[in-house]
Scaffold this motif. Structure first.
Motif, PDB file in Angstrom:
ATOM      1  N   ASP A 110       0.910  -1.034   0.045  1.00  0.00           N
ATOM      2  CA  ASP A 110       0.008  -0.085   0.220  1.00  0.00           C
ATOM      3  C   ASP A 110       0.754   1.296  -0.029  1.00  0.00           C
ATOM      4  OD1 ASP A 110      -2.543   1.171   0.374  1.00  0.00           O
ATOM      5  OD2 ASP A 110      -1.898   2.041   2.341  1.00  0.00           O
ATOM      6  N   ASN A 111       1.923   1.312   0.681  1.00  0.00           N
ATOM      7  CA  ASN A 111       2.946   2.418   0.721  1.00  0.00           C
ATOM      8  C   ASN A 111       3.358   2.675  -0.732  1.00  0.00           C
ATOM      9  OD1 ASN A 111       2.712   2.868   3.399  1.00  0.00           O
ATOM     10  ND2 ASN A 111       4.384   1.515   3.906  1.00  0.00           N
ATOM     11  N   PHE A 112       3.727   1.590  -1.465  1.00  0.00           N
ATOM     12  CA  PHE A 112       4.096   1.743  -2.715  1.00  0.00           C
ATOM     13  C   PHE A 112       2.989   2.370  -3.768  1.00  0.00           C
ATOM     14  CE2 PHE A 112       7.611  -0.628  -1.069  1.00  0.00           C
ATOM     15  CZ  PHE A 112       8.833   0.100  -1.609  1.00  0.00           C
ATOM     16  N   ASN A 121       2.746  -0.553 -12.667  1.00  0.00           N
ATOM     17  CA  ASN A 121       3.292  -1.718 -13.318  1.00  0.00           C
ATOM     18  C   ASN A 121       4.536  -2.615 -13.032  1.00  0.00           C
ATOM     19  OD1 ASN A 121       4.938  -0.215 -14.806  1.00  0.00           O
ATOM     20  ND2 ASN A 121       4.468  -0.597 -16.624  1.00  0.00           N
ATOM     21  N   LEU A 122       5.069  -1.971 -11.877  1.00  0.00           N
ATOM     22  CA  LEU A 122       6.341  -2.675 -11.434  1.00  0.00           C
ATOM     23  C   LEU A 122       5.713  -4.178 -10.987  1.00  0.00           C
ATOM     24  CD1 LEU A 122       6.649  -2.823  -8.057  1.00  0.00           C
ATOM     25  CD2 LEU A 122       6.688  -0.409  -8.360  1.00  0.00           C
ATOM     26  N   HIS A 167      -0.644  -2.996  -9.509  1.00  0.00           N
ATOM     27  CA  HIS A 167      -2.021  -2.597  -9.881  1.00  0.00           C
ATOM     28  C   HIS A 167      -2.727  -3.950  -9.812  1.00  0.00           C
ATOM     29  CE1 HIS A 167      -5.563  -1.026 -11.744  1.00  0.00           C
ATOM     30  NE2 HIS A 167      -5.459  -1.870 -12.542  1.00  0.00           N
ATOM     31  N   GLN A 168      -2.500  -5.029 -10.523  1.00  0.00           N
ATOM     32  CA  GLN A 168      -3.318  -6.106 -10.373  1.00  0.00           C
ATOM     33  C   GLN A 168      -3.351  -6.800  -9.065  1.00  0.00           C
ATOM     34  OE1 GLN A 168      -0.905  -7.764 -13.568  1.00  0.00           O
ATOM     35  NE2 GLN A 168      -2.391  -7.708 -15.090  1.00  0.00           N
ATOM     36  N   GLY A 177     -14.192 -11.609  -4.126  1.00  0.00           N
ATOM     37  CA  GLY A 177     -14.584 -12.780  -5.016  1.00  0.00           C
ATOM     38  C   GLY A 177     -13.233 -13.065  -5.561  1.00  0.00           C
ATOM     39  N   LYS A 178     -12.158 -12.754  -5.385  1.00  0.00           N
ATOM     40  CA  LYS A 178     -10.810 -13.091  -6.072  1.00  0.00           C
ATOM     41  C   LYS A 178      -9.688 -12.928  -5.015  1.00  0.00           C
ATOM     42  CE  LYS A 178      -8.156 -12.958  -9.981  1.00  0.00           C
ATOM     43  NZ  LYS A 178      -8.016 -12.644 -11.311  1.00  0.00           N
ATOM     44  N   ASP A 179      -8.784 -13.921  -5.073  1.00  0.00           N
ATOM     45  CA  ASP A 179      -7.537 -13.775  -4.013  1.00  0.00           C
ATOM     46  C   ASP A 179      -6.063 -13.244  -4.946  1.00  0.00           C
ATOM     47  OD1 ASP A 179      -8.592 -13.995  -1.386  1.00  0.00           O
ATOM     48  OD2 ASP A 179      -9.231 -16.079  -1.800  1.00  0.00           O
ATOM     49  N   PRO A 180      -5.312 -12.775  -4.216  1.00  0.00           N
ATOM     50  CA  PRO A 180      -4.100 -12.439  -5.132  1.00  0.00           C
ATOM     51  C   PRO A 180      -3.210 -13.746  -5.197  1.00  0.00           C
ATOM     52  CG  PRO A 180      -4.510 -10.687  -3.113  1.00  0.00           C
ATOM     53  CD  PRO A 180      -5.234 -11.729  -3.045  1.00  0.00           C
TER      54      PRO A 180
END
Length: 353
Positions: A110-112, A121-122, A167-168, A177-180
């Motif tokens: 979150d800081n970045f 897009n890093l 971002h993603q 409804g989705k996890d990273p």
């Protein structure tokens, strides 16, 4: 009247530009990668990589390491060790050790996300082991941060990894409804390798997918191109393009999901029976359909047992359901029936026998 107006305009412009803080590149260290290791409940250790462009045109890296309880404070501490101010304007990569990721990465990410100097897009990745060891490993005539980033990008281009960036990751984190998930890297004999996928429950690492399962996971997770799949009898099929489509039943209390996966491929390597006609194409295609279906269903059952949803099945149900209830979905997710149908079409052979 025009000349006085122009003079006034130029005067105001000079005042405005005088308020802008200028930064001279020669006075800055532009970091290419930052990695974080877990120390204890209160402390994290950050390692920053800065590319060094030498007079003989070779490239090397300089690293700075500091420990703190706050991620922002770490960068301030690193500035005190560096002869130049460290800036994040060229940052390409953020790494987390698997131990730290198990405790949660939201605050760091979150800081970045809030830093205006950082591009969204890093790349993000998890390291199986110590991040500091990976980022302090020198690579011949190449900045370490760029080297690791290129390995991730290469595997994405080859179709072995789904693309994931800052971002993603945050989009998946905030999704109902989705996890990273993120690439999982490992340092083996001074070589960086992609070893699988790190699965997250919100922002905490809970498990992983092994390298051997990456192809099946990728075709389930996104529309993809490239990538090779090993069918039995040492036959390799190259993916020319895959698509997946979700079908959801209208039953609110017990929805059923069907994932239709279509793969177009060519045979790249084959041993055994000679490839002479379409019947063998069909035979190999049917075998691949069966294998991918079985592996996909095993993966999905694993996700359900872990109560993580990297494929976004919850999103698929939510987008088709009025008054969708996130809590009810979380309760029913581990037991819903998910079917996988796979259609493989072998279009040609560029085979090596």
């Amino acid at each position: 009247m025009i000349k006085p107006f122009i003079v006034l305009l130029l005067f105001c412009s000079s005042l405005l530009t005088g308020c802008v803080r200028t930064k001279i590149l020669d006075d800055l260290h532009l970091d290419s990668a930052i990695g974080y290791d877990y120390v204890d409940k209160e402390l994290i250790e950050a390692t920053v990589v800065v590319p060094i462009y030498n007079p003989d045109k070779s490239i090397s890296s300089e690293t700075f390491t500091e420990t703190s309880s706050l991620s922002k404070e770490i960068l301030v501490k690193i500035d005190t060790k560096s002869p130049k101010t460290v800036e994040t304007g060229k940052l390409e990569l953020i790494l987390f050790s698997s131990e730290l990721a198990g405790h949660g990465v939201f605050e760091l990410v979150d800081n970045f996300q809030r830093d205006p100097n950082v591009t969204t897009n890093l790349s993000l990745a998890v390291v199986d082991g110590e991040v500091k060891e990976m980022l302090t490993t020198p690579f011949k005539n190449e900045d370490t941060g760029r080297h690791v980033t290129e390995i991730i990008e290469q595997n994405v281009n080859l179709g072995l990894l789904p693309k994931k960036d800052l971002h993603q990751f945050m989009n998946d984190y905030y999704s109902t409804g989705k996890d990273p998930y993120l690439p999982l890297l490992k340092l083996e004999k001074d070589q960086v390798e992609v070893s699988g996928i790190a699965l997250f429950d919100k922002d905490k690492l809970v498990d992983q997918i092994d390298f051997s399962e990456l192809f099946v996971f990728t075709v389930l997770a996104e529309t993809s191109k490239n990538g090779s799949y090993k069918v039995r009898n040492d036959t390799y099929v190259r993916n020319l393009g895959s698509k997946r489509k979700f079908l959801v039943s209208k039953n609110k209390t017990n929805p059923e999901i069907t994932i239709n996966v279509q793969i177009d491929g060519i045979i790249r390597q084959h041993s055994g029976e000679k490839i002479q006609h379409k019947k063998l194409y069909e035979k190999i295609g049917k075998q691949m359909e069966q294998d991918v279906k079985e592996q996909a269903e095993i993966l999905i059952k694993k996700f359900q047992a872990l109560k993580v949803d990297p494929l976004g099945l919850g999103e698929q149900v939510r987008s088709r359901t009025r008054n969708w209830d996130e809590k009810k979905w979380g309760d029913m997710y581990p037991t819903i029936n998910v079917k996988v149908k796979v259609d493989v079409k072998i279009t040609e052979s560029g085979v090596v026998e």
